[in-house]
Design a protein around this motif. Structure first.
Motif, mmCIF file in Angstrom:
data_model
loop_
_atom_site.group_PDB
_atom_site.id
_atom_site.type_symbol
_atom_site.label_atom_id
_atom_site.label_comp_id
_atom_site.label_asym_id
_atom_site.label_seq_id
_atom_site.Cartn_x
_atom_site.Cartn_y
_atom_site.Cartn_z
ATOM 1 N N ALA A 299 8.621 -44.815 -26.718
ATOM 2 C CA ALA A 299 8.049 -46.100 -25.916
ATOM 3 C C ALA A 299 7.098 -46.856 -26.730
ATOM 4 O O ALA A 299 7.178 -48.006 -26.876
ATOM 5 N N MET A 300 6.034 -46.061 -27.825
ATOM 6 C CA MET A 300 5.349 -46.954 -28.442
ATOM 7 C C MET A 300 6.165 -47.819 -29.376
ATOM 8 O O MET A 300 5.560 -48.890 -29.696
ATOM 9 N N TYR A 301 7.143 -47.471 -29.993
ATOM 10 C CA TYR A 301 8.141 -48.219 -30.838
ATOM 11 C C TYR A 301 8.445 -49.442 -30.188
ATOM 12 O O TYR A 301 8.499 -50.390 -30.511
ATOM 13 N N ARG A 302 9.186 -49.076 -28.998
ATOM 14 C CA ARG A 302 9.763 -49.981 -28.114
ATOM 15 C C ARG A 302 8.534 -51.145 -27.746
ATOM 16 O O ARG A 302 8.785 -52.511 -27.917
ATOM 17 N N ALA A 328 -0.879 -49.358 -20.763
ATOM 18 C CA ALA A 328 -0.581 -48.120 -19.784
ATOM 19 C C ALA A 328 -0.068 -46.831 -20.754
ATOM 20 O O ALA A 328 0.088 -45.603 -20.207
ATOM 21 N N GLN A 329 0.254 -47.026 -22.082
ATOM 22 C CA GLN A 329 0.827 -46.119 -22.686
ATOM 23 C C GLN A 329 -0.107 -45.330 -23.657
ATOM 24 O O GLN A 329 -0.727 -45.956 -24.378
ATOM 25 N N ARG A 330 -0.184 -44.206 -23.696
ATOM 26 C CA ARG A 330 -0.922 -43.316 -24.454
ATOM 27 C C ARG A 330 -0.551 -43.472 -25.742
ATOM 28 O O ARG A 330 0.693 -43.456 -26.134
ATOM 29 N N GLY A 331 -1.497 -43.727 -26.788
ATOM 30 C CA GLY A 331 -1.374 -44.018 -27.995
ATOM 31 C C GLY A 331 -1.627 -45.308 -28.316
ATOM 32 O O GLY A 331 -1.586 -45.987 -29.531
ATOM 33 N N LEU A 332 -1.206 -46.358 -27.390
ATOM 34 C CA LEU A 332 -1.285 -47.882 -27.642
ATOM 35 C C LEU A 332 -2.470 -48.460 -26.943
ATOM 36 O O LEU A 332 -2.502 -49.802 -26.991
ATOM 37 N N ARG A 333 -3.283 -47.842 -26.255
ATOM 38 C CA ARG A 333 -4.299 -48.456 -25.431
ATOM 39 C C ARG A 333 -5.135 -49.460 -26.044
ATOM 40 O O ARG A 333 -5.509 -50.401 -25.838
ATOM 41 N N ARG A 334 -5.998 -48.724 -27.188
ATOM 42 C CA ARG A 334 -6.741 -49.548 -28.035
ATOM 43 C C ARG A 334 -6.124 -50.653 -28.716
ATOM 44 O O ARG A 334 -6.655 -51.785 -28.660
#
Length: 353
Positions: A299-302, A328-334
């Motif tokens: 999901a992070m890549y997409r 909403a995606q853990r890892g991309l919030r910041r």
């Protein structure tokens, strides 16, 4: 041996030079030692190819060495042919070129079909491997049965081979899915340092996308572990024609560099996501925790591909969707919160027109 001039004119010319007259430098490996294939992939590396090939020949473990040129027009292939023709030693060496320019991943996929090794060691035509590289890799794989992919530290050099400091974010010793989620960055092992067990390729088939390093790092994490050795095993050359310089537009004029970097990163993220998605579908029995983390990385890549594409091509209101998905995606919030601020400032302030 076939006539060298004829070989050089063939679209996919190839020949072999086996161990012969000179006393062997490395001893043949024991029967229990995994067979190693070195894939020395080159393109427009005429200024560096002799040093790269010499460093492959200097390995202290006998290997299959496949030198493959991606149909460049600068004499790299002809120099490689000449050097291999003069080789006398314990390695099984072949040199070839593609019928047309394939690009990084397609070239890699084509050469993988020719390799016979249990362990695949990657080399680039502009880098230099230290003589103990293959022996160190074999030892590391032997001590870590769960390791599927290995990278390593490196020493930076410039076009002349002089030491140079290359800024590269500190690499962890283990590249697992929770690492990507925890740090919020989609950076895998450095492709120039990679080695992997053959099953990483055979289990899932040819790589998708334009670049091989992140795809292989993630495949290794799916099947077991991807590890980074703290020992520098290569001299990594930074120059304007290198793959990393081309992909990330490091040496291009500022007015075009950011746009091209966005364009190429979108392709890179999307292709890596496609490869991970295809691999996940082939492992229905993956443990639930690992699958959950792998799907978060996917999901992070997409989302990152969608966000960069929106910033590059879409009106500002179209940026909101990827920003909200990132929040909403853990890892991309910041990163997504930082990106939301770009809605409020002129595009030129962050390098796009």
């Amino acid at each position: 041996m076939n006539d060298m001039g004829a070989l050089a004119t063939l679209p996919a010319a190839e020949f072999s030079a086996a161990a012969s007259l000179a006393p062997p430098l490395p001893a043949p490996p024991p029967a229990s030692t995994p067979r190693v294939s070195i894939l020395l992939l080159c393109y427009r590396d005429a200024a560096y190819i002799r040093a790269a090939i010499d460093s492959a020949f200097a390995q202290t473990v006998a290997c299959e060495i496949i030198i493959s040129n991606d149909c460049s027009d600068d004499g790299t292939f002809e120099l490689a042919v000449e050097q291999v023709a003069a080789y006398r030693g314990p390695h099984q060496v072949s040199v070839r070129r593609t019928a047309s320019n394939r690009g990084v991943t397609a070239h890699f996929n084509e050469v993988m079909a020719l390799a016979s090794g249990d362990i695949i060691v990657m080399m680039a035509g502009d880098d230099i491997a230290y003589p103990q590289r293959v022996a160190t890799i074999l030892d590391a794989f032997g001590r870590a049965p769960q390791a599927m992919v290995l990278g390593s530290d490196f020493d930076g050099i410039d076009t002349d081979g002089s030491p140079v400091r290359i800024s590269f974010r500190q690499r962890p010793e283990r590249y697992e899915f929770d690492y990507y989620v925890r740090i919020g960055r989609l950076i895998g092992l450095l492709g120039a340092t990679l080695a992997f067990r053959r099953c990483v390729f055979d289990r899932f088939g040819p790589l998708l996308g334009p670049i091989e390093d992140n795809a292989l790092s993630l495949r290794g994490a799916l099947l077991g572990q991807s590890l980074c050795l703290r020992q520098p095993l290569i001299q990594y050359r930074r120059h304007s024609g290198s793959v990393s310089g081309t992909v990330f537009a490091r040496d291009e004029p500022r007015e075009v560099a950011m746009r091209r970097r966005y364009e190429r990163t979108v392709q890179f993220y999307r292709g890596t996501a496609d490869d991970l998605d295809a691999c996940l579908r082939q492992i229905p029995d993956l443990p639930a925790k690992k699958r959950r983390l792998a799907e978060q990385v996917l999901a992070m890549y997409r989302i990152e591909a969608q966000a960069r594409e929106a910033i590059l091509l879409q009106p500002r209101w179209r940026w909101i969707g990827p920003v909200m998905r990132g929040l909403a995606q853990r890892g991309l919030r910041r990163k997504s919160a930082e990106r939301a601020l770009k809605l409020l400032i002129p595009r030129a302030w962050f390098g796009l027109r």
